[in-house]
Design an enzyme around this catalytic site. Structure first.
Site, PDB file in Angstrom:
ATOM      1  CG  LEU A 456     114.641  61.443  23.414  1.00  0.00           C
ATOM      2  CD1 LEU A 456     115.901  61.723  23.166  1.00  0.00           C
ATOM      3  CD2 LEU A 456     114.605  60.294  23.783  1.00  0.00           C
ATOM      4  NE  ARG A 458     105.015  64.976  15.540  1.00  0.00           N
ATOM      5  CZ  ARG A 458     104.107  64.254  13.823  1.00  0.00           C
ATOM      6  NH1 ARG A 458     103.796  62.686  13.900  1.00  0.00           N
ATOM      7  NH2 ARG A 458     103.675  64.796  13.250  1.00  0.00           N
ATOM      8  N   GLY A 460     104.768  70.853  18.533  1.00  0.00           N
ATOM      9  CA  GLY A 460     103.947  71.022  17.133  1.00  0.00           C
ATOM     10  C   GLY A 460     104.845  70.871  15.792  1.00  0.00           C
ATOM     11  CG  PHE A 461     105.190  73.506  13.943  1.00  0.00           C
ATOM     12  CD1 PHE A 461     104.590  73.074  12.530  1.00  0.00           C
ATOM     13  CD2 PHE A 461     105.113  75.044  14.594  1.00  0.00           C
ATOM     14  CE1 PHE A 461     103.453  74.238  13.139  1.00  0.00           C
ATOM     15  CE2 PHE A 461     103.835  75.480  14.703  1.00  0.00           C
ATOM     16  CZ  PHE A 461     103.315  75.023  13.815  1.00  0.00           C
ATOM     17  CB  SER A 462     110.236  70.561  16.911  1.00  0.00           C
ATOM     18  OG  SER A 462     109.613  70.394  18.480  1.00  0.00           O
ATOM     19  CD  GLU A 463     108.719  63.753  13.794  1.00  0.00           C
ATOM     20  OE1 GLU A 463     107.420  63.124  13.413  1.00  0.00           O
ATOM     21  OE2 GLU A 463     110.022  63.111  13.320  1.00  0.00           O
ATOM     22  CB  VAL A 464     112.957  65.174  20.734  1.00  0.00           C
ATOM     23  CG1 VAL A 464     114.459  64.860  21.527  1.00  0.00           C
ATOM     24  CG2 VAL A 464     112.474  66.866  20.453  1.00  0.00           C
ATOM     25  CE  LYS A 479     112.351  71.268  19.326  1.00  0.00           C
ATOM     26  NZ  LYS A 479     112.299  72.909  20.980  1.00  0.00           N
ATOM     27  CG  ASP A 580     108.631  78.962  28.186  1.00  0.00           C
ATOM     28  OD1 ASP A 580     108.085  78.995  28.615  1.00  0.00           O
ATOM     29  OD2 ASP A 580     109.133  78.013  27.738  1.00  0.00           O
TER      30      ASP A 580
END
EC number: 2.7.11.1
Length: 756
Positions: A456, A458, A460-464, A479, A580
């Site tokens: 879905l 991407r 900085g340090f994660s992929e969904v 995630k 946030d």
């Protein structure tokens, strides 16, 4: 002398039982007499001892046995009299069976002992004669009657009624077994038999009851009936147990079949989902390749020693650009012709009327013959048009300009549409590129439960990834957090701690306007996953990039849902500050502005517990984090102590989001980067919000935004006040005439329609 030797020989039998062994109470049923225990041994020892006696000793013993009958009557009187004999008998009767076979220092005195001690006293000293117990005996030998002096008792007790031979010290050491064996001929044996019979009668009387045979028969029949019932009940329970075991076996077999069927269904579901995902990936790539030619693509351009990607538009944009250039050329041509037409415009005064035919002929002749001696050839003057001709040409030019303007508007609309499509195309190109470079692209099943379908997004340090939960049979968003392997262990621990903190905060939240967190697990030391609720639509940031802005009703609906979620976050204990809030963290469930929204990403959330939250708020420990366009001025104050924040931080963010939805731009630092905002103190200078003239918004909406964007946090509304704000109440209606909010009675709305 023979008596003394016999007494010495009899006195050497120290292992024989004393008379105290027969002085026990009434025997209880089932008890064993000590005489019965030691009878065989004593009989053997007694017989050997009798054979070893001299004839005179045997005669004395026989005379003692013969006089036992008369001794029974005399024993009662003897026991009643006091004196040393009675004391000795009591001492003898007080011994227990534990003194069997032991020579006691309190041994009973006999005539033989008296005679022996007196004889010994004569040989030694006269003074020792006074130490003999119970008087001195004469120098002559013992009489037969001396052996009967120790027969005490009244004859009523079985022990005291024993014959004197048993209580005699000599006979107690000599022949106890012979006495027990003479049960038929000796009167003493008869006495033992009578006493035993009396004990048996007493014991039998103690167990007699008043039950009759009929009662016994009834009890027996009742017992048999109860036994039959119990046996029947046992049989029924055994049959029921067998039936239950059979049912359990059947259910177990059925469960095994269902498990096998479920495994087959799960396997087939995985297969179908993988096939569908593969087809979708293929179609997405084919469509992307087609759009590359139509919409454009990225090309790598070298700039010195570095390379950069540059976007190249496709033929659709090129055609629109060509059409726009043609329209511009046509507009320029029309403008030029309009200028020429203006020169031929007829004069409105009579003197400036059109010349006569003769005058026009003369002018032509002069021009041909070179009149006025002009060395240069002058162009002919434009022919003046009549008023009708002029207005006719003017109308044509206006129509052509209007048509070009309409075409230009259409081209502009098409260009905007293509730009939105191009944004989607660029986003899809990046997604495909990231998916092809991901290690989870081949549909793995994480934690034996979550089947990954496609990427879905991407960060900085994660992929969904969009995934399918095989246990719950639902779609989910997984995630995957991947830490940099080159990081120090301390940095990895901090990142993991931060993610665990977000998980703990998000896990306890349960609200329809907040994305649910389903699960959390680790893949390895550098990779862990969080499972979130899946939403089909995009976020609000993508929607605003596509549509620039939205209507006030749509924006108000979104703000109402956001405030509802914030009220929930401040009603739970401990309360939570999101910190946030921005359009990128607000998901549109249906992808449209008129549907439901959900808030996500609690990575920077603050927990307002009793330890850290005071009257003025809590300390901002993560100053510098967050998205600067949506943070209030107090978050940028730099001092000796960290600034105090409260839930009014989220209220400021709501005001900025509402402003951006209405006007398509941010109220502060719209075209600035975060670094420029920080360097120029843009938010610290944002003392008052300015509203553009267009698009038009209601005064109530502007007042609501002002309450949210109050510079001083003391003047700003908190979350609870914002939830009860009159602008967000659902029963308020907007007046078409005055533009003010008026309270109208709420009419029942049809089902499925939300009234605002």
């Amino acid at each position: 002398m023979s008596v003394q030797s016999n007494s010495n020989s009899s006195g050497s039998l120290d292992g024989a039982p004393s008379c105290s062994q027969f002085s026990t109470g009434s025997p209880t049923p089932g008890s064993v007499s000590p005489l019965d225990i030691f009878a065989p041994r004593r009989h053997k020892e007694g017989m050997d001892e009798l054979h070893s006696l001299d004839p005179r000793r045997q005669e004395l013993l026989e005379a003692r046995f013969i006089g036992a009958v008369s001794g029974n009557t005399g024993g009662s009187t003897g026991s009643a009299s006091g004196g040393p004999k009675g004391l000795n008998n009591n001492e003898c009767s007080s011994h227990s069976f534990g003194s069997l076979g032991s020579s006691s220092d309190k041994e009973s005195e006999t005539p033989e002992k008296k005679h022996f001690e007196s004889s010994r006293g004569r040989k030694r000293k006269v003074d020792n004669q006074s130490e003999s117990s119970q008087g001195k005996s004469s120098g002559r030998g013992p009489k037969i009657s001396d052996y009967f002096d120790f027969q005490g008792g009244n004859g009523s007790s079985p022990v005291r009624g024993l014959p004197s031979v048993l209580r005699s010290p000599q006979n107690s050491h000599s022949a106890p077994g012979a006495i027990v064996r003479q049960n038929s001929s000796s009167p003493t044996s008869l006495c033992f038999m009578d006493h035993t019979m009396n004990l048996k009668q007493l014991s039998s009387r103690s167990v007699q009851t008043d039950l009759t045979l009929l009662k016994l028969a009834a009890l027996e029949s009742n017992k048999n009936l109860d036994l039959e019932k119990k046996e029947g009940r046992i049989d029924d329970l055994l049959r029921a147990n067998c039936d239950l075991r059979r049912q359990i076996d059947e259910q177990q077999k059925l469960l095994e079949r269902f498990k096998e069927r479920l495994n087959k269904c799960t396997t087939m579901s995985k297969k179908l989902l993988i096939e569908k995902s593969t087809q979708e990936k293929q179609s997405c790539r084919e469509k992307s390749m087609q759009d590359r030619l139509r919409l454009g693509h990225f090309t790598t351009v070298r700039h010195g020693a570095s390379y950069s990607e540059q976007w190249t538009d496709g033929y659709a944009f090129q055609n629109l650009v060509k059409q726009q250039e043609w329209i511009n050329q046509q507009r320029e041509e029309i403008e030029r012709q309009r200028k020429l037409l203006a020169k031929r415009k007829p004069s409105s005064t009579p003197s400036s009327q059109s010349p006569t035919p003769n005058e026009s002929k003369q002018r032509k002749t002069k021009a041909v013959n070179g009149a006025d001696n002009d060395p240069f050839l002058k162009p002919s003057l434009p022919t003046l048009l009549t008023v009708a001709e002029y207005h006719e040409q003017e109308e044509i030019f206006k129509l052509r300009l209007g048509h070009l303007k309409k075409e230009e508007a259409e081209i502009q609309a098409e260009l905007e549409r293509l730009e939105r499509v191009r944004n989607l195309h660029i986003r899809e190109l990046k997604r495909i590129n990231n998916e092809d470079s991901s290690q989870f692209k081949d549909h793995p099943t994480l934690n034996e439960r979550y089947l990954l379908l496609h990427l879905l997004g991407r960060g900085g340090f994660s992929e969904v990834y969009k995934a399918f939960d095989l246990f719950e049979q639902r779609y989910a968003a997984v995630k995957i957090h991947q830490l940099n392997k080159n990081w120090r262990e301390e940095k990895k621990e901090n990142y993991h701690k931060h993610a665990c903190r977000e998980y703990r905060i998000h896990k306890q939240l349960d609200h329809p306007r907040i994305v649910k967190l389903y699960d959390y697990f680790s893949l390895d030391t550098d990779t862990f996953c969080t499972v979130l609720e899946f939403c089909e639509g995009n976020d609000l940031d993508f929607y605003l990039k596509q549509h620039k802005l939205m209507s006030e009703k749509e924006a108000r609906s979104i703000v109402m849902q956001i405030v509802n979620a914030l009220r929930y976050l401040n009603e739970i204990k401990p309360s939570i500050i999101h910190y946030d809030l921005k359009p990128g963290n607000i998901l549109l469930v249906d992808g449209t502005a008129c549907g439901e929204i959900k808030i996500t990403d609690f990575g920077l959330s603050k927990i307002m517990d009793d330890d850290s939250y005071g009257v003025d708020g809590m300390d901002l420990t993560s100053q510098g984090a967050g998205t600067y366009w949506y943070l209030p001025p107090e978050c940028f104050v730099v001092g000796k102590e960290p600034p105090k924040i409260s839930n009014k931080v989220d209220v400021w963010s709501v005001g900025v989001i509402f402003f951006q939805c209405l006007y398509g731009r941010k109220p502060f630092g719209h075209n600035q980067s975060q670094q420029d905002i920080l360097q120029e103190n843009t938010i610290l200078k944002a003392t008052e919000v300015q509203f553009p003239a267009k698009p038009v918004a209601s005064n109530e909406a502007k007042a609501f935004i002002r309450r949210c964007l109050a510079y001083r946090k003391e003047d700003r509304s908190d979350v609870h006040q914002l939830g009860s704000d009159s602008y967000l109440l659902p029963h308020m209606r907007r007046s078409n005439s005055s533009g003010n909010l008026q309270a109208t009675p709420a009419s029942p709305a049809p089902s499925g329609i939300i009234s605002y």
